[in-house]
Design an enzyme around this catalytic site. Sequence first.
Site, mmCIF file in Angstrom:
data_model
loop_
_atom_site.group_PDB
_atom_site.id
_atom_site.type_symbol
_atom_site.label_atom_id
_atom_site.label_comp_id
_atom_site.label_asym_id
_atom_site.label_seq_id
_atom_site.Cartn_x
_atom_site.Cartn_y
_atom_site.Cartn_z
ATOM 1 N N ARG A 1 0.848 -1.184 0.000
ATOM 2 C CA ARG A 1 0.000 0.000 0.000
ATOM 3 C C ARG A 1 0.886 1.236 0.000
ATOM 4 O O ARG A 1 1.919 1.263 0.678
ATOM 5 C CB ARG A 1 -0.901 0.003 1.237
ATOM 6 C CG ARG A 1 -1.916 1.129 1.275
ATOM 7 C CD ARG A 1 -2.782 1.036 2.527
ATOM 8 N NE ARG A 1 -3.711 2.161 2.628
ATOM 9 C CZ ARG A 1 -4.480 2.397 3.688
ATOM 10 N NH1 ARG A 1 -4.424 1.580 4.737
ATOM 11 N NH2 ARG A 1 -5.298 3.428 3.712
ATOM 12 N N CYS B 1 -0.681 8.011 2.133
ATOM 13 C CA CYS B 1 -0.616 8.508 3.511
ATOM 14 C C CYS B 1 -1.441 7.673 4.480
ATOM 15 O O CYS B 1 -1.612 8.047 5.648
ATOM 16 C CB CYS B 1 -1.067 9.969 3.568
ATOM 17 S SG CYS B 1 0.274 11.137 3.169
ATOM 18 N N MET B 2 -1.997 6.551 4.038
ATOM 19 C CA MET B 2 -2.640 5.552 4.906
ATOM 20 C C MET B 2 -3.730 6.144 5.797
ATOM 21 O O MET B 2 -3.844 5.813 6.979
ATOM 22 C CB MET B 2 -1.602 4.830 5.787
ATOM 23 C CG MET B 2 -0.306 4.515 5.093
ATOM 24 S SD MET B 2 -0.521 3.549 3.586
ATOM 25 C CE MET B 2 1.051 3.802 2.795
ATOM 26 N N CYS B 3 -4.520 7.057 5.246
ATOM 27 C CA CYS B 3 -5.630 7.681 5.987
ATOM 28 C C CYS B 3 -5.153 8.468 7.205
ATOM 29 O O CYS B 3 -5.917 8.678 8.152
ATOM 30 C CB CYS B 3 -6.662 6.641 6.426
ATOM 31 S SG CYS B 3 -7.370 5.702 5.067
ATOM 32 N N ASN B 4 -3.894 8.878 7.211
ATOM 33 C CA ASN B 4 -3.355 9.649 8.330
ATOM 34 C C ASN B 4 -2.466 10.760 7.773
ATOM 35 O O ASN B 4 -1.242 10.716 7.908
ATOM 36 C CB ASN B 4 -2.553 8.731 9.261
ATOM 37 C CG ASN B 4 -2.208 9.400 10.586
ATOM 38 O OD1 ASN B 4 -2.142 10.627 10.675
ATOM 39 N ND2 ASN B 4 -1.972 8.600 11.607
#
Length: 309
Positions: free
Chosen positions: A244, A247-250
């Site tokens: 993946r 920004c990984m939902c952050n």
Amino acid sequence: MNAWLSSKSSSGSETATGAAAGPGNVTYSLVAYPTKDNYEGRLYPWEWVSKVQAKSTSRHKWLVIADAAAYVPTHPLDLSTVHPDFLTISFYKMFGYPTGLGALIVRKESLALLHKVYWGGGSVLDATAQDTWRVLYSDSEGYMDGTRDFLGITQLQFGFQQLEELGGMKAIHAHTSSLQAWTYAKMSSLKHSNGAPVIKLFGRHDDTSKQSCIFEFLVLQDDGSAVSQVVVEDAAYDAGLAIRTGCMCNPGQCQHVLGIKPEEERRVSTSGIDCSSGFMEVQRPSPTNASELVPVEIPIGSIRASWVI
């Protein structure tokens, strides 16, 4: 957080700004924190719960909501040893199915402090149409609006059954921890021919008590510059690897570790600049002349590999 917890002051707890008033003129404040960072995978202490609550006085109470959604899929949790007032978990993150189903676990004494403003659906025992008069169901029933996901809820039993067949959460934690140790040793030893590291790893993998099995990283060229996440993702796909990127939902933590300033992110986003290469170009002071601005390329995201079951 640690600085505040170690201080003798409770930061104006007697007259806390924005504190909610409760019975007997007692005011309340709520501290929310994740027990596991969903970007780098850092672990934050459960001891914070009791330390925050210990700052309570007779006139002001400190409550804690612990976000354990990212924590519980790979770590055992015993609520007889830690006592947050509120706890959130995600069954989707635990089992991968059903999506959109989680739980808010609330201590009964903390639930009694809540004052619900919105109401509707299945939470209402009785109501009139002429005004806002209503009678809600007691306890948790009064906080579940709308039709519940009955079909999804019935599937949870199979998820818990599978966890037990795998040996329970302790076995899963031991398995992911061993994978974490092996992967960290391998990734940190990767070098270019000139001795420069291939990987820039984020988090605290040097201290397993503060780090979970998430590997958030950048791939570096031999001169130390980052390889585009787009290039890495395409290469991984061609090799049959699922990773993946982004920004990984952050976005907050992601931009912080990548060195992107908030005003730079806003300007690039609103100006329509093409970042499909995996980099954003910003203007920064020249290393040799602070009064001169020069273009600098910054990666807009990183790469993740995670160990679960």
